[in-house]
Design an enzyme around this catalytic site. Structure first.
Site, short mmCIF file in Angstrom:
data_model
loop_
_atom_site.label_atom_id
_atom_site.label_comp_id
_atom_site.label_asym_id
_atom_site.label_seq_id
_atom_site.Cartn_x
_atom_site.Cartn_y
_atom_site.Cartn_z
N HIS A 152 0.83 -1.22 0.00
CA HIS A 152 0.00 0.00 0.00
C HIS A 152 0.86 1.27 0.00
O HIS A 152 0.42 2.31 0.49
CB HIS A 152 -0.96 0.03 1.20
N SER A 174 14.27 21.51 -16.96
CA SER A 174 13.05 22.28 -17.20
C SER A 174 13.43 23.56 -17.93
O SER A 174 14.51 24.10 -17.74
CB SER A 174 12.40 22.63 -15.85
N GLU A 185 8.79 8.29 -17.11
CA GLU A 185 7.39 8.68 -17.31
C GLU A 185 6.92 8.31 -18.71
O GLU A 185 5.79 7.86 -18.91
CB GLU A 185 7.23 10.19 -17.12
#
Ligand code: ARG
Length: 475
Positions: free
Chosen positions: A155, A276, A289
């Protein structure tokens, strides 16, 4: 006029020509198409259906066309509809009448099934190779990890400490199963439909065994209608791709978490990170990702084909033309994901100190405290409740269960003695999990050997596969 011009008085409308064409997709199969045609022509000659001379001219012509496409010197024309017609039309332009005899006893229906099966075999094998590459990288990372421990989670909450190597090897096992699925997909594709013709076989004395052998197929498909309409082998391949992509996606998610400031368990190399455009400090796990994102695409390809075939009556239907784009996309997407994942795993920096630093949160030794009591005679359920109260006590004091003083343990149960302190050492906790498949270093070392043996066995199996016709890069 199209190849079937005889029965038609008008050309197909320009819009439908483009709509109906598969050339932009199936031109990728030019090598498979040419191999299939050469095998068919040679068999026709051996059976006395065309002359040896014509077969030689066909083989020469097709070999030249293949070389031209390989080198990017072939002008594809959308009016040819698909790769089969493009190559046959060009062959006939180059060698004349012999070229026009090639399609004797053959249909594009068995031709396209042959090409697609050859391509599926080539792609499955490439994927198997890439799968082995990533498994090797995971084993190397597990070896490097040594006895590094981190909080094992359920979890996404701290559960019990485990070896980082143990965690990584779980992925190696997933990939071992993926290899098995790819091998099954390879086998499903490894049967020749050639000679089924349009759907019913032909009246020519074809030798289907000969073309199957010449193309490296393990066997012949025994039902001509099944031969031209079956796409299970692509579903198998795309399913294998989907499950493997899901595994890479799960690992990607862990990489995203681990490389965050909150975890800091690993640092990705610069080569596998991005910055970035506005925030100068950023180092993002973009490629993890993106693997996670591309998984949706691979699964989508599988679902598309399932839905495409679900309502089709026997035998060939034009819907089947929609089979190749997704299969090629799934395989190519996954191949690139496997390469990137391998690079990430091979170049990341592991931060054992960061893993260690969070071990004192979340009461990771709680199960072992309960086991301590149970081993001294208390029923486990009761021990669970006692330790639950100890955890509550630790939470109130703002410390980990391992940091409670001996008096607190004694107050909870007289069964606690001084040795409870040693029992809470997390390395000891890990080392005690010696069940088969458990996380104790001795077991993980055994597991590493087992995983490595599996890789070696699969490498040997890869070498024993039937021959494939490699995908060409020229189209
Ligand atoms: N381009 C077709 C495909 O990819 C080839 C087979 C066409 N056969 C036919 N009868 N229209 O499926």
């Amino acid at each position: 006029m199209a190849l079937w011009g005889g029965r038609f008085e008008e050309n197909v409308a320009e819009a439908t020509q483009e709509f109906g064409a598969s050339l932009p997709v199936d031109r990728a199969l030019y090598r498979q198409d040419i191999a299939g045609s050469i095998a068919h022509a040679q068999m026709l000659a051996h059976q006395g259906i065309i002359s040896e001379e014509d077969a030689r001219a066909i083989e020469r012509g097709l070999t030249e066309i293949e070389r031209d496409i390989d080198q990017g010197n072939f002008a594809f024309d959308i009016n040819d509809e698909d790769i089969h017609m493009a190559i046959e039309a060009e062959l006939t332009r180059r060698i004349g009448e012999a070229g026009a005899r090639l399609h004797t006893g053959r249909s594009r229906n068995d031709q396209v099934a042959t090409d697609t099966r050859l391509a599926a075999k080539a792609l499955a094998r490439e994927l198997m190779q890439a799968n082995l590459g990533l498994r090797r990288a995971l084993v190397a990372a597990a070896e490097d990890a040594g006895d590094t421990v981190l909080p094992g989670m359920t979890h996404l909450q701290h559960a019990q400490p485990v070896l980082f190597a143990h965690h990584l090897l779980a992925y190696a096992w997933m990939l071992a199963r993926d290899y098995t699925r790819l091998a099954a997909a390879f086998d499903a594709a490894d049967a020749s439909p050639l000679g089924a013709a349009a759907l019913a076989g032909t009246s020519y004395p074809l030798d289907r065994g000969e073309t199957a052998r010449a193309l490296g197929f393990a066997r012949v498909i025994e039902n001509s209608m099944d031969a031209v309409s079956d796409r299970d082998f692509l579903l198998d391949l795309e399913y294998a791709c989907s499950v493997m992509a899901v595994h890479l996606s799960r690992l990607s998610e862990e990489i995203v978490l681990w490389s965050s400031q909150e975890f800091g368990f690993i640092a990705l190399s610069d080569a596998f990170s991005t910055g970035s455009s506005i925030m100068p400090q950023k180092k993002n796990p973009d490629f993890a990702e993106l693997i996670r994102g591309k998984t949706g695409r691979v699964v989508g390809d599988l679902v598309q084909l399932l839905v495409t075939v679900k309502g089709l009556p026997l035998a060939y239907n034009k819907d089947l033309q929609e089979d190749k784009e997704g299969a090629l996309d799934a395989a190519h997407t996954l191949l690139s994901c496997l390469g990137v994942m391998r690079g990430m795993v091979s170049t990341w920096t592991v931060r054992p100190d960061r893993m260690r630093a969070v071990m004192h949160r979340g009461h990771l030794a709680a199960t072992d405290v309960a086991d301590y009591l149970a081993k001294r005679g208390m029923p486990f359920r009761e021990a669970h409740a006692v330790v639950g109260r100890l955890v509550l006590e630790a939470e109130k004091r703002g410390v980990d269960i391992a940091d409670l003083p001996l008096e607190a343990f004694r107050a909870a149960s007289p069964l606690f003695e001084e040795d409870i302190v040693g029992a809470l050492d997390l390395d000891a906790v890990v080392a005690a999990r010696t069940t088969r498949g458990g996380t104790a270093p001795v077991r993980v070392a055994e597991q590493l050997r087992c995983v490595t043996e599996g890789i070696e066995a699969d490498e040997a199996a890869l070498g024993a596969l039937t021959p494939v016709v490699e995908m060409g890069a020229g189209a």
